[in-house]
Design a protein around this motif. Structure first.
Motif, PDB file in Angstrom:
ATOM      1  N   ASP A 147       0.852  -1.196   0.000  1.00  0.00           N
ATOM      2  CA  ASP A 147       0.000   0.000   0.000  1.00  0.00           C
ATOM      3  C   ASP A 147       0.886   1.244   0.000  1.00  0.00           C
ATOM      4  OD1 ASP A 147      -1.716   2.097   0.504  1.00  0.00           O
ATOM      5  OD2 ASP A 147      -2.652   1.196   2.271  1.00  0.00           O
ATOM      6  N   PRO A 148       0.759   2.110  -1.027  1.00  0.00           N
ATOM      7  CA  PRO A 148       1.612   3.307  -1.080  1.00  0.00           C
ATOM      8  C   PRO A 148       1.449   4.218   0.135  1.00  0.00           C
ATOM      9  CG  PRO A 148       0.580   2.925  -3.203  1.00  0.00           C
ATOM     10  CD  PRO A 148      -0.072   1.973  -2.239  1.00  0.00           C
ATOM     11  N   ALA A 149       0.315   4.129   0.825  1.00  0.00           N
ATOM     12  CA  ALA A 149       0.144   4.937   2.036  1.00  0.00           C
ATOM     13  C   ALA A 149       1.155   4.510   3.101  1.00  0.00           C
ATOM     14  CB  ALA A 149      -1.279   4.810   2.572  1.00  0.00           C
ATOM     15  N   ASP A 150       1.397   3.208   3.192  1.00  0.00           N
ATOM     16  CA  ASP A 150       2.401   2.717   4.142  1.00  0.00           C
ATOM     17  C   ASP A 150       3.810   3.076   3.691  1.00  0.00           C
ATOM     18  OD1 ASP A 150       0.463   1.619   5.781  1.00  0.00           O
ATOM     19  OD2 ASP A 150       0.549  -0.353   4.821  1.00  0.00           O
ATOM     20  N   VAL A 151       4.027   3.064   2.381  1.00  0.00           N
ATOM     21  CA  VAL A 151       5.342   3.452   1.858  1.00  0.00           C
ATOM     22  C   VAL A 151       5.635   4.907   2.209  1.00  0.00           C
ATOM     23  CG1 VAL A 151       6.715   3.764  -0.239  1.00  0.00           C
ATOM     24  CG2 VAL A 151       5.233   1.747   0.006  1.00  0.00           C
ATOM     25  N   ALA A 152       4.633   5.757   2.045  1.00  0.00           N
ATOM     26  CA  ALA A 152       4.797   7.175   2.392  1.00  0.00           C
ATOM     27  C   ALA A 152       5.118   7.329   3.877  1.00  0.00           C
ATOM     28  CB  ALA A 152       3.531   7.948   2.037  1.00  0.00           C
ATOM     29  N   TRP A 153       4.363   6.599   4.696  1.00  0.00           N
ATOM     30  CA  TRP A 153       4.596   6.676   6.141  1.00  0.00           C
ATOM     31  C   TRP A 153       6.036   6.295   6.466  1.00  0.00           C
ATOM     32  CZ3 TRP A 153       1.402   7.768  10.471  1.00  0.00           C
ATOM     33  CH2 TRP A 153       2.021   7.532  11.705  1.00  0.00           C
ATOM     34  N   LYS A 154       6.468   5.198   5.876  1.00  0.00           N
ATOM     35  CA  LYS A 154       7.811   4.692   6.189  1.00  0.00           C
ATOM     36  C   LYS A 154       8.892   5.660   5.694  1.00  0.00           C
ATOM     37  CE  LYS A 154      10.471   0.415   6.059  1.00  0.00           C
ATOM     38  NZ  LYS A 154      10.386  -1.020   5.726  1.00  0.00           N
ATOM     39  N   LEU A 155       8.657   6.257   4.535  1.00  0.00           N
ATOM     40  CA  LEU A 155       9.620   7.233   4.011  1.00  0.00           C
ATOM     41  C   LEU A 155       9.790   8.399   4.987  1.00  0.00           C
ATOM     42  CD1 LEU A 155      11.356   8.008   1.476  1.00  0.00           C
ATOM     43  CD2 LEU A 155       9.346   9.206   0.621  1.00  0.00           C
ATOM     44  N   ALA A 201      -4.408   5.957  -8.781  1.00  0.00           N
ATOM     45  CA  ALA A 201      -4.956   5.494  -7.505  1.00  0.00           C
ATOM     46  C   ALA A 201      -3.827   5.256  -6.498  1.00  0.00           C
ATOM     47  CB  ALA A 201      -5.770   4.216  -7.717  1.00  0.00           C
ATOM     48  N   GLN A 202      -2.707   4.758  -7.003  1.00  0.00           N
ATOM     49  CA  GLN A 202      -1.550   4.521  -6.132  1.00  0.00           C
ATOM     50  C   GLN A 202      -0.994   5.848  -5.621  1.00  0.00           C
ATOM     51  OE1 GLN A 202       0.058   1.100  -5.771  1.00  0.00           O
ATOM     52  NE2 GLN A 202      -2.117   0.805  -6.124  1.00  0.00           N
ATOM     53  N   ASP A 203      -0.914   6.821  -6.507  1.00  0.00           N
ATOM     54  CA  ASP A 203      -0.402   8.128  -6.091  1.00  0.00           C
ATOM     55  C   ASP A 203      -1.322   8.769  -5.053  1.00  0.00           C
ATOM     56  OD1 ASP A 203       1.731   7.809  -7.785  1.00  0.00           O
ATOM     57  OD2 ASP A 203       0.916   9.079  -9.375  1.00  0.00           O
ATOM     58  N   ALA A 204      -2.623   8.561  -5.206  1.00  0.00           N
ATOM     59  CA  ALA A 204      -3.569   9.113  -4.230  1.00  0.00           C
ATOM     60  C   ALA A 204      -3.374   8.447  -2.870  1.00  0.00           C
ATOM     61  CB  ALA A 204      -5.007   8.930  -4.718  1.00  0.00           C
ATOM     62  N   ARG A 205      -3.119   7.147  -2.879  1.00  0.00           N
ATOM     63  CA  ARG A 205      -2.846   6.454  -1.612  1.00  0.00           C
ATOM     64  C   ARG A 205      -1.556   6.980  -0.988  1.00  0.00           C
ATOM     65  NH1 ARG A 205      -5.710   4.795   1.806  1.00  0.00           N
ATOM     66  NH2 ARG A 205      -4.166   3.355   2.609  1.00  0.00           N
ATOM     67  N   PHE A 206      -0.580   7.235  -1.821  1.00  0.00           N
ATOM     68  CA  PHE A 206       0.679   7.777  -1.290  1.00  0.00           C
ATOM     69  C   PHE A 206       0.423   9.105  -0.574  1.00  0.00           C
ATOM     70  CE2 PHE A 206       4.576  10.195  -1.354  1.00  0.00           C
ATOM     71  CZ  PHE A 206       5.531   9.271  -0.987  1.00  0.00           C
ATOM     72  N   ILE A 207      -0.339   9.958  -1.229  1.00  0.00           N
ATOM     73  CA  ILE A 207      -0.622  11.259  -0.615  1.00  0.00           C
ATOM     74  C   ILE A 207      -1.396  11.087   0.696  1.00  0.00           C
ATOM     75  CG2 ILE A 207      -2.038  13.343  -0.902  1.00  0.00           C
ATOM     76  CD1 ILE A 207      -0.973  13.601  -3.686  1.00  0.00           C
ATOM     77  N   ALA A 208      -2.318  10.129   0.728  1.00  0.00           N
ATOM     78  CA  ALA A 208      -3.081   9.891   1.955  1.00  0.00           C
ATOM     79  C   ALA A 208      -2.142   9.488   3.095  1.00  0.00           C
ATOM     80  CB  ALA A 208      -4.138   8.815   1.708  1.00  0.00           C
ATOM     81  N   GLY A 209      -1.209   8.590   2.803  1.00  0.00           N
ATOM     82  CA  GLY A 209      -0.275   8.162   3.840  1.00  0.00           C
ATOM     83  C   GLY A 209       0.691   9.263   4.232  1.00  0.00           C
ATOM     84  N   LEU A 210       1.085  10.053   3.246  1.00  0.00           N
ATOM     85  CA  LEU A 210       1.975  11.180   3.537  1.00  0.00           C
ATOM     86  C   LEU A 210       1.288  12.167   4.477  1.00  0.00           C
ATOM     87  CD1 LEU A 210       4.748  12.445   2.719  1.00  0.00           C
ATOM     88  CD2 LEU A 210       3.508  13.664   0.930  1.00  0.00           C
TER      89      LEU A 210
END
Lengths: 292, 292
Positions: free
Chosen positions: B55-63, B91-100
């Motif tokens: 999940d890109p949201a978790d990737v953002a969090w971890k970054l 959709a992946q980019d939107a998840r990234f932003i959500a996690g960020l």
């Protein structure tokens, strides 16, 4: 793929902070210890920002110069850089380091940190540059006033013909391969300007951005713009990026503290627009390098 | 591919500046306006630092968390971050932003700038985090003294079993997906510690790095190390990374200002070595995540 503009818009919505203008094409500026800390992060990707077979030493130089050009537009002196590097083939990596050494020495910007990753895809590189503003308020692109003159350091079109020379193997390519960040000029101009930015995506596009940010009309005289390419390429040169000159506005009658050419004037209306030789530029043509 | 260690060595040789310790696994620390500015840049690549289908949201969090963990080890409070993002599917980019958004809100670290690029290869992401040290001298990994106690916040092994849970779809994966940067702990501990670093690549490997940087011997009692995994995974947990706890040394008799466990002691010899339960760890086994 997500539109870059859409993603940036989402990031801007997320960044509930006025300093967040440092997204994509500008610096973040904030107070730190009573001084103005200026930060920027620019990325470059193989096939987008440089040729996949280009000398990595030139890629390194350009990565440094493009980031320091953002600092130049703020009248900031570089304090250091952090590198994000994707490892590749050894000889290529060695060339990258050689070019990085040259650029950092040239600009007197120390390498202070960074990170590396492996990866087999097209190379993605990043650089964070940070500096100390030499004049406050720190110049921005939003301060142009009706009556100001519009000025440009240097000339445009050099990167355009330089890229063609590099691709063809004939002619001088240095202006594309080794752009010069106008740091000394930015520092000299910062106390004078009402607005300043670097021209990275094309003169007309960046002039329009300044007009929008300032809520004014920038009226340019296309013939006044100095060229680093043949005269018959003028129209293209005004729309081509990668020259990294400084675009700035000065109160009427002021003389710039660095070599520059007056290329137009600021009018109060129509707000947020660009005029070239009295008319809006043809919107059927791109004004510069758009981020998609 | 170039060895990451070889490339970093070349960069270090290039960076003729003591602040250049901020390469790869540490922060740059420098004086700016009379305060200590702390900067770090960490990259993450798909398939290396995160699962390509995660999940890109978790990737953002971890970054965000991995970079802020570097600040935590300096006792620094975050001032802001700059993002380097490679665009992908919407959709992946939107998840990234959500996690960020979640991570930046959680850590109260504003997004101040950054850049985006296109690209079809495996994703490469970068984040620059910078902060203000709350205590000077700023803790480093090189100050451990013979006689000090060796301490660890939290427990290790949680990211290891969390990754297994994520891969299998069974069990709790949060410690892998959403690591916690120990910012409050780092700020509380900074005035006390003789040395401090975050444990990103594995407890034994990072302890060895501290021993080398300090020119001392770190003698650990493996049974004293708190685990966030079953007891029969202890040996692996000591070598696994991604837990982002703080490893620090305190003068004998001192009580840490944040919850932590004493896991060993500092001896003067053999300099630059690690002992686990009185003997050097088996060099046939990896001590942690080595950068190649």
């Amino acid at each position: 793929m997500t539109s870059e503009l859409a993603f940036i818009a989402a990031l801007r919505a997320l960044a509930d902070n006025p300093a967040a203008r440092g997204l994509n094409d500008d610096c973040a500026v904030l107070d730190f210890g009573g001084e103005a800390l200026v930060l920027t992060h620019d990325m470059m990707a193989a096939g987008v920002h440089f040729l996949p077979d280009q000398d990595p030493a030139d890629v390194a130089w350009k990565l440094v110069a493009t980031n320091l050009s953002d600092l130049a537009a703020k009248g900031a002196e570089p304090v250091g850089v952090l590198l994000g590097y994707q490892l590749g083939e050894s000889a290529q990596d060695a060339r990258f380091i050689a070019g990085l050494r040259e650029a950092l020495h040239h600009y007197r910007a120390p390498l202070l940190g960074g990170d590396t990753v492996g990866g087999d895809g097209p190379k993605v590189l990043g650089l964070t540059a940070f500096g100390r503003a030499t004049h406050r308020p720190v110049p921005s692109r939003s301060g142009a006033q009706a009556g100001d003159g519009v000025w440009l350091t240097g000339a445009v079109g050099g990167a355009m013909v330089g890229l063609e020379a590099l691709r063809s193997g004939h002619g001088e390519s240095a202006r594309y391969r080794r752009p010069e960040a106008r740091l000394a000029e930015g520092i000299a101009l910062a106390p004078q300007v009402t607005a300043m930015m670097d021209v990275s995506d094309g003169l007309l596009l960046d002039a329009l951005r300044m007009a929008r940010a300032s809520g004014v009309c920038l009226a340019l005289a296309s013939k006044a713009v100095p060229l680093a390419c043949p005269e018959d390429r003028r129209a293209e040169a005004l729309r081509w990026g990668d020259d990294y000159e400084l675009l700035f506005t000065l109160p009427r009658g002021a003389t710039p503290a660095a070599p520059a050419t007056c290329i137009g004037e600021v009018r109060d209306a129509p707000a947020g627009t660009l005029l070239v030789d009295g008319t809006p530029p043809d919107t059927g043509e791109k004004l510069g390098f758009e981020h998609h």
